[in-house]
Design an enzyme around this catalytic site. Structure first.
Site, PDB file in Angstrom:
ATOM      1  N   ARG A   7      -1.385  -6.041  12.690  1.00  0.00           N
ATOM      2  CA  ARG A   7      -2.328  -5.270  13.686  1.00  0.00           C
ATOM      3  C   ARG A   7      -2.812  -6.396  14.559  1.00  0.00           C
ATOM      4  O   ARG A   7      -3.057  -5.978  15.840  1.00  0.00           O
ATOM      5  CB  ARG A   7      -3.273  -4.687  12.809  1.00  0.00           C
ATOM      6  CG  ARG A   7      -3.022  -3.400  12.045  1.00  0.00           C
ATOM      7  CD  ARG A   7      -4.317  -2.706  11.690  1.00  0.00           C
ATOM      8  NE  ARG A   7      -3.764  -1.591  10.932  1.00  0.00           N
ATOM      9  CZ  ARG A   7      -4.612  -0.605  10.428  1.00  0.00           C
ATOM     10  NH1 ARG A   7      -6.091  -0.656  10.419  1.00  0.00           N
ATOM     11  NH2 ARG A   7      -4.195   0.288   9.731  1.00  0.00           N
ATOM     12  N   ARG A  11       0.303   2.611  12.881  1.00  0.00           N
ATOM     13  CA  ARG A  11      -0.343   1.572  12.581  1.00  0.00           C
ATOM     14  C   ARG A  11      -0.562   1.185  11.144  1.00  0.00           C
ATOM     15  O   ARG A  11      -1.337   0.388  10.726  1.00  0.00           O
ATOM     16  CB  ARG A  11      -1.829   1.555  13.383  1.00  0.00           C
ATOM     17  CG  ARG A  11      -2.756   2.592  13.095  1.00  0.00           C
ATOM     18  CD  ARG A  11      -3.788   2.742  14.141  1.00  0.00           C
ATOM     19  NE  ARG A  11      -4.482   4.083  13.666  1.00  0.00           N
ATOM     20  CZ  ARG A  11      -5.874   4.024  13.208  1.00  0.00           C
ATOM     21  NH1 ARG A  11      -6.296   3.001  12.906  1.00  0.00           N
ATOM     22  NH2 ARG A  11      -6.360   5.022  12.875  1.00  0.00           N
ATOM     23  N   HIS A  12       0.113   1.809  10.287  1.00  0.00           N
ATOM     24  CA  HIS A  12       0.217   1.593   9.010  1.00  0.00           C
ATOM     25  C   HIS A  12       1.556   1.164   8.429  1.00  0.00           C
ATOM     26  O   HIS A  12       2.459   2.007   8.973  1.00  0.00           O
ATOM     27  CB  HIS A  12       0.028   2.926   8.057  1.00  0.00           C
ATOM     28  CG  HIS A  12      -1.627   3.439   8.175  1.00  0.00           C
ATOM     29  ND1 HIS A  12      -2.270   4.207   9.011  1.00  0.00           N
ATOM     30  CD2 HIS A  12      -2.513   2.876   7.385  1.00  0.00           C
ATOM     31  CE1 HIS A  12      -3.386   4.218   8.957  1.00  0.00           C
ATOM     32  NE2 HIS A  12      -3.551   3.547   7.830  1.00  0.00           N
ATOM     33  N   ARG A  49       0.945  -1.238   0.127  1.00  0.00           N
ATOM     34  CA  ARG A  49       0.067   0.080  -0.002  1.00  0.00           C
ATOM     35  C   ARG A  49       0.961   1.320  -0.091  1.00  0.00           C
ATOM     36  O   ARG A  49       1.731   1.344   0.937  1.00  0.00           O
ATOM     37  CB  ARG A  49      -0.967   0.076   1.340  1.00  0.00           C
ATOM     38  CG  ARG A  49      -1.634  -1.184   1.432  1.00  0.00           C
ATOM     39  CD  ARG A  49      -2.960  -1.256   0.718  1.00  0.00           C
ATOM     40  NE  ARG A  49      -3.821  -2.337   0.701  1.00  0.00           N
ATOM     41  CZ  ARG A  49      -5.071  -2.485   1.270  1.00  0.00           C
ATOM     42  NH1 ARG A  49      -5.431  -1.679   1.932  1.00  0.00           N
ATOM     43  NH2 ARG A  49      -5.348  -3.801   1.428  1.00  0.00           N
ATOM     44  N   GLU A 107      -8.793  -0.891  13.534  1.00  0.00           N
ATOM     45  CA  GLU A 107      -9.612  -1.835  12.785  1.00  0.00           C
ATOM     46  C   GLU A 107      -8.524  -3.028  12.277  1.00  0.00           C
ATOM     47  O   GLU A 107      -7.324  -2.798  12.058  1.00  0.00           O
ATOM     48  CB  GLU A 107      -9.862  -1.173  11.483  1.00  0.00           C
ATOM     49  CG  GLU A 107     -10.572  -2.076  10.210  1.00  0.00           C
ATOM     50  CD  GLU A 107     -10.357  -1.460   8.996  1.00  0.00           C
ATOM     51  OE1 GLU A 107     -10.846  -0.184   8.723  1.00  0.00           O
ATOM     52  OE2 GLU A 107      -9.991  -2.076   8.145  1.00  0.00           O
ATOM     53  N   GLU A 148       0.564   4.099   1.039  1.00  0.00           N
ATOM     54  CA  GLU A 148      -0.292   5.091   1.630  1.00  0.00           C
ATOM     55  C   GLU A 148       0.744   6.345   2.133  1.00  0.00           C
ATOM     56  O   GLU A 148       2.097   5.944   2.300  1.00  0.00           O
ATOM     57  CB  GLU A 148      -0.385   4.236   3.245  1.00  0.00           C
ATOM     58  CG  GLU A 148      -1.033   3.077   3.123  1.00  0.00           C
ATOM     59  CD  GLU A 148      -2.569   2.922   3.766  1.00  0.00           C
ATOM     60  OE1 GLU A 148      -3.003   4.134   3.910  1.00  0.00           O
ATOM     61  OE2 GLU A 148      -2.887   2.018   4.032  1.00  0.00           O
ATOM     62  N   SER A 155     -11.520  -6.231   7.325  1.00  0.00           N
ATOM     63  CA  SER A 155     -12.539  -5.692   6.193  1.00  0.00           C
ATOM     64  C   SER A 155     -13.009  -6.796   5.568  1.00  0.00           C
ATOM     65  O   SER A 155     -12.068  -7.812   5.102  1.00  0.00           O
ATOM     66  CB  SER A 155     -11.978  -4.643   5.289  1.00  0.00           C
ATOM     67  OG  SER A 155     -11.784  -3.602   5.963  1.00  0.00           O
TER      68      SER A 155
HETATM   69  P1  AMO Z   1      -8.454  -3.503   3.636  1.00  0.00           P
HETATM   70  O1  AMO Z   1      -7.836  -2.602   2.580  1.00  0.00           O
HETATM   71  O2  AMO Z   1      -9.380  -2.936   4.663  1.00  0.00           O
HETATM   72  O3  AMO Z   1      -9.466  -4.560   2.961  1.00  0.00           O
HETATM   73  O4  AMO Z   1      -7.271  -4.270   4.345  1.00  0.00           O
HETATM   74  C1  AMO Z   1      -7.591  -5.352   5.080  1.00  0.00           C
HETATM   75  C2  AMO Z   1      -7.008  -5.166   6.563  1.00  0.00           C
HETATM   76  O5  AMO Z   1      -5.503  -5.359   6.176  1.00  0.00           O
HETATM   77  C3  AMO Z   1      -4.858  -4.438   7.185  1.00  0.00           C
HETATM   78  N1  AMO Z   1      -4.260  -3.368   6.298  1.00  0.00           N
HETATM   79  C4  AMO Z   1      -3.038  -2.870   6.868  1.00  0.00           C
HETATM   80  N2  AMO Z   1      -2.218  -3.069   7.841  1.00  0.00           N
HETATM   81  C5  AMO Z   1      -0.732  -2.526   8.039  1.00  0.00           C
HETATM   82  N3  AMO Z   1      -0.800  -1.086   7.208  1.00  0.00           N
HETATM   83  C6  AMO Z   1      -1.658  -0.759   6.216  1.00  0.00           C
HETATM   84  N4  AMO Z   1      -1.278   0.057   5.557  1.00  0.00           N
HETATM   85  C7  AMO Z   1      -2.859  -1.784   5.967  1.00  0.00           C
HETATM   86  N5  AMO Z   1      -3.877  -1.732   5.055  1.00  0.00           N
HETATM   87  C8  AMO Z   1      -4.609  -2.575   5.253  1.00  0.00           C
HETATM   88  C9  AMO Z   1      -5.969  -3.890   7.925  1.00  0.00           C
HETATM   89  C10 AMO Z   1      -7.377  -4.104   7.254  1.00  0.00           C
HETATM   90  O6  AMO Z   1      -8.362  -4.242   8.121  1.00  0.00           O
HETATM   91  N6  AMO Z   1      -9.799  -6.808   0.067  1.00  0.00           N
HETATM   92  C11 AMO Z   1     -10.052  -6.081   1.214  1.00  0.00           C
HETATM   93  C12 AMO Z   1     -10.547  -7.429   2.215  1.00  0.00           C
HETATM   94  C13 AMO Z   1     -11.577  -8.109   1.836  1.00  0.00           C
HETATM   95  O7  AMO Z   1     -12.739  -7.647   1.567  1.00  0.00           O
HETATM   96  O8  AMO Z   1     -11.474  -9.322   1.841  1.00  0.00           O
HETATM   97  C14 AMO Z   1      -9.007  -5.227   1.874  1.00  0.00           C
HETATM   98  O9  AMO Z   1      -7.945  -5.237   1.429  1.00  0.00           O
HETATM   99  O10 AMO Z   1      -5.973  -4.553   9.269  1.00  0.00           O
END
Ligand code: AMO
Length: 434
Positions: free
Chosen positions: A408, A219-220, A211, A357, A213, A360
């Protein structure tokens, strides 16, 4: 390698060869102690200067801390020694000498900031409490795999180099693939769905997601480990049951198999396996509860995503893991199905820890025409996803799934302050190496 005994297996009466790092040397004059450390713990090596060969004493006591040594000798009981036994050396070999100037002190006597620790992970992981985090991480992943197998899931591995993104265009890392633009995958989303539509039916994957981001937060990560599930003939509630089972299995395994690690982290009292069913509240109820806490400067309205402060306020209010269900369709991705009787409501859900969170997920849109419409509504070109959408024409069962952030999960389970503590070599805005 020469036969070698782990320090924890050295029993009084044995003659052993132990190998490891010089943790500490205490010279008390006529007698001196060297503490040798290996992956299983520490053992005391005793030097009685008048009764031992001078060369042996000199080699043992002059060696720099963190050097690697191998010691052969007899093990005796010694109640005053840290582990109740000590070794009287007959021979000592310096296998690999360490520079006396260490960038980080593995004995933990001098604190190091996170950045220094991450730059010197090898030395950092010589600390018991840091090693404990990664032993627990390994145990969590083992338990999660086992639990998925009990849920009749097949482990899959999907490509990490892809032609298109799925989780929003701005968070993509572009790369060059034989002269063509490609991306690091943000999620195995489309692949896991394609396999749920095959005879395999129920799948899971534990793998990296990328990502781009912009956030630099505790937490990212820019490369995280996603624990994904997808199951044919599942609805959102089935997927929530699986998510709940996986999270609980992780806690139970740590509780059962990691008591030493929890002790090293000073968590043996605090650590608790979540009890009872995770609460399931609708998005609508969630915003009402958040507004009622009075913690937010501005009241939330229907359609808002939940800002961090809102998640915190609700987390405190609920006080345990909980699901938020029935999110507004407009803030969930194209692949999430709407509820049967209201197309403004989605089957999307999040699993929350009081701090953040974790998951998802949702039921997926499996009807071909609706799926194409969803792409168009989100401004995505369905032609680019033809490899995916066309499979929905050949018998795609209803299906649901989720993605759980591995780091997480570890971070919240252990109460770590920063997600980087749960990754060996984190990737973030500042870190591309090591
Ligand atoms: P989403 O983008 O919410 O959903 O990601 C799912 C979970 O992955 C973790 N996560 C991260 N952890 C740390 N750093 C990040 N940058 C990061 N991005 C995401 C979180 C988050 O809740 N395809 C959907 C899932 C699905 O519907 O099956 C998805 O990727 O804990």
């Amino acid at each position: 390698m020469q036969d070698r005994t782990y320090t924890e297996d050295a029993e009084p009466g044995d003659e052993v060869t132990v190998a490891g790092w010089v943790h500490e040397i205490r010279d008390l004059g006529g007698i001196a102690f060297l503490i040798l450390r290996d992956t299983t713990g520490k053992i005391q090596i005793k030097f009685e200067k008048d009764e031992m060969d001078d060369d042996l004493v000199e080699t043992g006591l002059d060696v720099a801390r963190e050097s690697v040594i191998r010691v052969t000798g007899d093990v005796e009981e010694e109640p005053r020694a840290p582990t109740g036994v000590e070794v009287t050396p007959e021979s000592l070999e310096v296998v690999s000498e360490a520079d006396p100037e260490l960038p980080l002190d593995p004995s933990g006597k001098v604190d190091a900031d996170l950045s220094t620790r991450l730059d010197n992970r090898t030395l950092d992981l010589r600390k018991e409490e840091v090693q404990a985090v990664f032993e627990i991480r390994a145990e969590i992943l083992r338990a999660v795999r086992e639990q998925f197998r009990e849920f009749r899931c097949t482990e899959i591995n999907t490509p990490k180099i892809v032609a298109t993104g799925t989780e929003g265009g701005t968070e993509l890392f572009p790369i060059t693939y034989f002269g063509e633009e490609a991306f690091m995958n943000q999620s195995p989303q489309l692949f896991k769905q394609l396999i749920a539509g095959s005879n395999v039916e129920r799948v899971f994957e534990i793998g990296p997601i990328f990502r781009a981001e912009e956030h630099n937060t505790p937490r990212h990560l820019n490369e995280a480990t996603s624990i994904d599930f997808e199951g044919a003939f599942c609805d959102a509630h089935d997927a929530m049951d699986v998510a709940e089972g996986i999270v609980k299995a992780a806690y139970e395994a740590v509780n059962e198999n990691c008591s030493e690690e929890l002790e090293a982290l000073d968590l043996e009292e605090e650590f608790e396996v979540p009890e009872g069913d995770f609460l399931r509240i609708s998005y609508e109820e969630a915003i009402e509860r958040i507004n009622a806490t009075g913690e937010l400067d501005e009241q939330l309205v229907w359609g808002d995503d939940l800002p961090t402060e809102a998640e915190k306020a609700l987390g405190q209010d609920v006080g345990g893991h909980y699901f938020i269900t029935e999110w507004p369709s407009e803030i969930k991705p194209f692949y999430i199905k709407d509820t049967e009787d209201d197309e403004t409501l989605s089957t999307g859900f999040d699993l929350m820890h009081p701090r953040m969170e974790l998951v998802s997920g949702g039921q997926r849109e499996h009807r071909h025409e609706h799926l194409i419409e969803g792409f168009e509504q989100q401004g995505l070109d369905p032609d680019q996803f033809e490899y995916y959408t066309k499979m929905f024409k050949y018998g795609m069962p209803p299906h649901a799934g989720f993605g759980l952030g591995g780091e997480r999960l570890i971070m919240t389970l252990l109460g770590l302050d920063n997600i980087r503590e749960a990754v060996l070599f984190p990737r973030d805005r500042q870190r591309l190496s090591p």
